[in-house]
Structures are given as structure tokens and as C-alpha cells.
Design a protein around this motif. Sequence first.
Motif, short mmCIF file in Angstrom:
data_model
loop_
_atom_site.label_atom_id
_atom_site.label_comp_id
_atom_site.label_asym_id
_atom_site.label_seq_id
_atom_site.Cartn_x
_atom_site.Cartn_y
_atom_site.Cartn_z
N ILE A 50 0.84 -1.19 0.00
CA ILE A 50 0.00 0.00 0.00
C ILE A 50 0.88 1.24 0.00
O ILE A 50 1.87 1.32 0.71
CB ILE A 50 -0.96 0.01 1.23
N ILE A 52 1.14 4.84 1.09
CA ILE A 52 0.48 5.50 2.21
C ILE A 52 -0.21 6.79 1.81
O ILE A 52 -1.34 7.06 2.21
CB ILE A 52 1.49 5.77 3.34
N LYS A 55 -3.25 5.75 -0.53
CA LYS A 55 -3.90 4.48 -0.18
C LYS A 55 -4.00 3.49 -1.35
O LYS A 55 -4.76 2.52 -1.27
CB LYS A 55 -5.30 4.72 0.39
N ILE A 69 -5.43 -4.67 2.67
CA ILE A 69 -4.38 -3.88 3.34
C ILE A 69 -4.92 -2.47 3.55
O ILE A 69 -5.60 -1.91 2.69
CB ILE A 69 -3.08 -3.90 2.50
N ARG A 71 -4.26 1.42 6.07
CA ARG A 71 -3.39 2.16 6.95
C ARG A 71 -4.20 2.93 7.97
O ARG A 71 -5.34 3.32 7.72
CB ARG A 71 -2.53 3.12 6.15
N ASN A 73 -3.28 6.24 9.86
CA ASN A 73 -2.26 7.28 10.00
C ASN A 73 -2.04 7.69 11.44
O ASN A 73 -0.92 7.96 11.86
CB ASN A 73 -2.64 8.50 9.17
N THR A 77 0.38 2.90 11.55
CA THR A 77 0.27 1.45 11.46
C THR A 77 -0.41 1.04 10.16
O THR A 77 -1.31 1.74 9.69
CB THR A 77 -0.53 0.90 12.66
N VAL A 78 0.04 -0.06 9.60
CA VAL A 78 -0.60 -0.67 8.45
C VAL A 78 -1.12 -2.04 8.86
O VAL A 78 -0.42 -2.78 9.57
CB VAL A 78 0.38 -0.80 7.27
N TYR A 79 -2.33 -2.35 8.43
CA TYR A 79 -2.95 -3.61 8.77
C TYR A 79 -3.09 -4.49 7.53
O TYR A 79 -3.28 -3.99 6.42
CB TYR A 79 -4.34 -3.38 9.36
N CYS A 95 6.43 -7.41 7.37
CA CYS A 95 6.13 -6.13 6.74
C CYS A 95 7.45 -5.40 6.48
O CYS A 95 8.46 -5.65 7.16
CB CYS A 95 5.21 -5.27 7.58
#
Length: 126
Positions: A50, A52, A55, A69, A71, A73, A77-79, A95
Motif C-alpha cells: 500500500i 500510504i 492508499k 491492506i 493504513r 495514519n 500502522t498498516v494492517y 512487513c
Amino acid sequence: VQLQASGGGLVQPGGSLRLSCQASGFALDYYVIGWFRQAPGKQREWVSWIRIRDKRAVYANAVKGRFTIARDNAENTVYLQMFSLEYEDTAVYYCAAAKSGYNTGYYVYGDNYDYWGQGTQVTVSS
């Protein structure tokens, strides 16, 4: 600069997990965050990335439609939300972060990433 991956575990086929990748020491705004995985005896495999700032997200065919995926902000954190997990998804998931600005194909190669998290184990088993 540090990436902390977490959220792995044991799940039955068809189940779900959410992995987290928290960044510290730098802001994610100008980076691409990628997820990779490595199963025992196999080479590392790109899963998703991704960008950031806008997106934009891209997925490997093996996980398209099952993984998402995203984020956060505020949390830096990115999930990686994983649904409909299959036995073949069993792997250590990592990651990684790379500077944005390259073409989309650049980010499927792990060697192009600058920072890596420590990995989190995902096991899909009945």
C-alpha cells in the motif's frame, strides 16, 4: 527506525486474522508498506503493498479478494486483514517499508525495501 509486525496466530481454514505493522522512528507518509510471507522450504513471496499517501493498494493473485491492506495514519500502522484463510497461507509474515515514487512493479521485490519487521507466524490448521 523500526517496524513491528504482530497479530499472527493459529486459525482454522476459513478463518480470519488481522496483522499489524507499526512503524516507529519515522512517518509513513512518503513510504510504501509491503507485506511478504515465507513458508517453510519456500522462497519469500510478496503478498500486498500500500502506498500510504494515496492508499493505493496492490495484491498478489493468491490473496486477491481475501486479504485487505489498510493504513491508520494516527497509529502509524498498516494492517493486513486476512479472510478465508487457507492451508497455503501458513507462513511467517513480514512487513517492510520502501520509499514511494517508483513504479508499481518495483514494490513486489523484497530487495527494494529499506526496512523490515521481525515477522509474525500465521498457521492455518484444523
